[in-house]
Scaffold this active site. Structure first.
Site, mmCIF file in Angstrom:
data_model
loop_
_atom_site.group_PDB
_atom_site.id
_atom_site.type_symbol
_atom_site.label_atom_id
_atom_site.label_comp_id
_atom_site.label_asym_id
_atom_site.label_seq_id
_atom_site.Cartn_x
_atom_site.Cartn_y
_atom_site.Cartn_z
ATOM 1 N N GLU A 194 0.829 -1.210 0.000
ATOM 2 C CA GLU A 194 0.000 0.000 0.000
ATOM 3 C C GLU A 194 0.861 1.257 0.000
ATOM 4 O O GLU A 194 0.646 2.161 -0.800
ATOM 5 C CB GLU A 194 -0.928 0.029 1.228
ATOM 6 C CG GLU A 194 -1.663 1.356 1.311
ATOM 7 C CD GLU A 194 -2.766 1.414 2.354
ATOM 8 O OE1 GLU A 194 -2.778 0.596 3.271
ATOM 9 O OE2 GLU A 194 -3.611 2.306 2.210
ATOM 10 N N ASP A 248 -0.631 -4.954 3.190
ATOM 11 C CA ASP A 248 -1.160 -3.732 3.796
ATOM 12 C C ASP A 248 -0.573 -3.684 5.206
ATOM 13 O O ASP A 248 -0.954 -4.497 6.068
ATOM 14 C CB ASP A 248 -2.698 -3.745 3.835
ATOM 15 C CG ASP A 248 -3.253 -2.381 4.228
ATOM 16 O OD1 ASP A 248 -2.481 -1.560 4.766
ATOM 17 O OD2 ASP A 248 -4.458 -2.140 4.012
ATOM 18 N N ILE A 282 -0.863 -1.616 7.694
ATOM 19 C CA ILE A 282 -1.910 -1.372 8.706
ATOM 20 C C ILE A 282 -3.221 -1.201 7.949
ATOM 21 O O ILE A 282 -3.431 -0.184 7.294
ATOM 22 C CB ILE A 282 -1.643 -0.104 9.553
ATOM 23 C CG1 ILE A 282 -0.272 -0.163 10.233
ATOM 24 C CG2 ILE A 282 -2.763 0.080 10.583
ATOM 25 C CD1 ILE A 282 0.029 1.031 11.153
ATOM 26 N N ASP A 283 -4.077 -2.200 7.996
ATOM 27 C CA ASP A 283 -5.419 -2.017 7.430
ATOM 28 C C ASP A 283 -6.317 -1.594 8.592
ATOM 29 O O ASP A 283 -6.299 -2.209 9.660
ATOM 30 C CB ASP A 283 -5.947 -3.296 6.776
ATOM 31 C CG ASP A 283 -7.267 -3.026 6.079
ATOM 32 O OD1 ASP A 283 -7.318 -2.105 5.249
ATOM 33 O OD2 ASP A 283 -8.260 -3.717 6.383
ATOM 34 N N THR A 329 -6.279 1.985 9.174
ATOM 35 C CA THR A 329 -5.381 3.041 9.674
ATOM 36 C C THR A 329 -6.153 4.048 10.532
ATOM 37 O O THR A 329 -5.650 4.498 11.565
ATOM 38 C CB THR A 329 -4.678 3.764 8.494
ATOM 39 O OG1 THR A 329 -3.962 2.788 7.749
ATOM 40 C CG2 THR A 329 -3.705 4.818 8.981
ATOM 41 N N ASP A 363 -5.996 -4.238 0.469
ATOM 42 C CA ASP A 363 -6.973 -4.286 1.564
ATOM 43 C C ASP A 363 -7.614 -5.669 1.692
ATOM 44 O O ASP A 363 -8.078 -6.036 2.768
ATOM 45 C CB ASP A 363 -8.119 -3.283 1.334
ATOM 46 C CG ASP A 363 -7.661 -1.834 1.381
ATOM 47 O OD1 ASP A 363 -6.893 -1.505 2.284
ATOM 48 O OD2 ASP A 363 -8.091 -1.044 0.514
HETATM 49 C C1 IPD Z 1 -9.027 1.172 4.418
HETATM 50 C C2 IPD Z 1 -9.858 0.347 5.353
HETATM 51 C C3 IPD Z 1 -11.290 0.840 5.344
HETATM 52 C C4 IPD Z 1 -11.886 0.798 3.969
HETATM 53 C C5 IPD Z 1 -11.030 1.568 3.004
HETATM 54 C C6 IPD Z 1 -9.602 1.068 3.034
HETATM 55 P P1 IPD Z 1 -6.471 1.466 5.106
HETATM 56 O O1 IPD Z 1 -7.706 0.701 4.378
HETATM 57 O O2 IPD Z 1 -9.826 -1.022 4.991
HETATM 58 O O3 IPD Z 1 -12.096 0.038 6.158
HETATM 59 O O4 IPD Z 1 -13.149 1.363 3.987
HETATM 60 O O5 IPD Z 1 -11.585 1.394 1.718
HETATM 61 O O6 IPD Z 1 -8.815 1.816 2.148
HETATM 62 O O7 IPD Z 1 -6.327 2.785 4.435
HETATM 63 O O8 IPD Z 1 -6.839 1.572 6.532
HETATM 64 O O9 IPD Z 1 -5.321 0.540 4.844
#
Ligand code: IPD
Length: 274
Positions: free
Chosen positions: A71, A91, A93-94, A96, A220
């Site tokens: 990411e 990813d 940190i999913d 974030t 993600d």
């Molecule tokens: C996000 C999270 C969030 C989702 C977003 C993602 P990130 O990833 O998974 O729940 O709604 O579409 O981009 O930015 O925290 O790695």
């Protein structure tokens, strides 16, 4: 691909995810420095960047010929190039925003694809201590527990998980909110846990029946994707076709009946490919 090497890849991914998780956990209880990407709600911290570097360096040391899609490397200008070569999709940190706001549903995601098929996935939540993992043909687990999807076949008796996502484009937001309205009318209700991977793993372990989202990225949901299918779930495009990890949208249902009932309720949003 022998089962032996898949097991080795899975063990390595778990080991690396746990090391990365220690870094996330240490930072979780401290002040965070925020930066933004595509919108003010699309956030990144120094920890996201440092954790991704750590994961890539540990995996590169062990598998020097393998490719990477991460990411934060992508946000720094690297284009997504997904080839048939063994590719680690990361990813760091999913969730974030959860991480920044001290909400524990935040995770490290590490997936491996070979010939553009997901073969290994690890989703590790360092704050709650849950590690979801799967390898192709080996079933899905949370810690030492085998997990499977819900058996409910009626959308009216289902809980549906989705997200508002990071885009603040008024047209996209209003389509998503209209979708939520119609899904609430058609089901037991809607939940949003703030992480695509956590959402998918939650449905994978039979909590809730279906997750869908428009606007996510390959990192993600690649790792969670194999966990989901190994738990017996159906992973498709929200319109009903085959899932495309680069298409920025997904529908992950406990079975085809639920997927077929939910798909016509949704207005399908198109995005440029990752
Ligand atoms: C996000 C999270 C969030 C989702 C977003 C993602 P990130 O990833 O998974 O729940 O709604 O579409 O981009 O930015 O925290 O790695």
């Amino acid at each position: 691909m022998s089962d032996h090497s898949l097991t080795e890849y899975l063990n390595t991914a778990q080991e690396v995810a746990r090391k990365a998780g220690e870094m996330v956990k240490e930072a979780f209880y401290k002040e965070k420095d925020l930066m933004t990407k595509e919108s003010y709600a699309d956030i990144v911290t120094e920890t996201d960047q440092a954790v991704e570097k750590l994961i890539i360096s540990l995996l590169h040391e062990k598998y020097p010929t393998h490719q990477f899609i991460g990411e934060e490397s992508t946000a720094e200008g690297k284009k997504v190039e997904w080839t048939d070569a063994p590719t680690w999709i990361i990813d760091p940190i999913d969730g974030t925003a959860n991480f920044v706001h001290s909400i524990p549903q935040t995770c490290v995601c590490i997936g491996l694809s070979i010939n553009k098929q997901m073969v290994v996935g690890v989703v590790h939540l360092p704050i709650t201590g849950q590690t979801y993992f799967a390898s192709k043909g080996g079933g899905a687990y949370c810690n030492s527990q085998r997990i499977t999807v819900s058996k409910v076949k009626d959308l009216k008796k289902s809980v549906v998980i989705t997200e508002a996502g990071n885009s603040r484009d008024p047209k996209i937001l209003s389509t998503k909110m209209n979708n939520v309205h119609r899904v609430v009318e058609a089901s037991h209700g809607v939940r949003m846990f703030g992480s695509a991977a956590v959402n998918m793993c939650t449905v994978a372990e039979g909590k809730g029946e279906v997750y869908f989202e428009y606007g996510i990225h390959i990192w993600d949901f690649a790792a969670a994707g194999i966990i989901f299918t190994e738990a017996g779930g159906v992973l498709i495009d929200p319109s009903g076709g085959d899932v495309d990890f680069l298409s920025r949208r997904v529908l992950a249902a406990c079975n085809r009946d639920i997927a077929d009932q939910l798909s016509p309720v949704l207005t399908h949003i198109e995005f440029d490919q990752d």
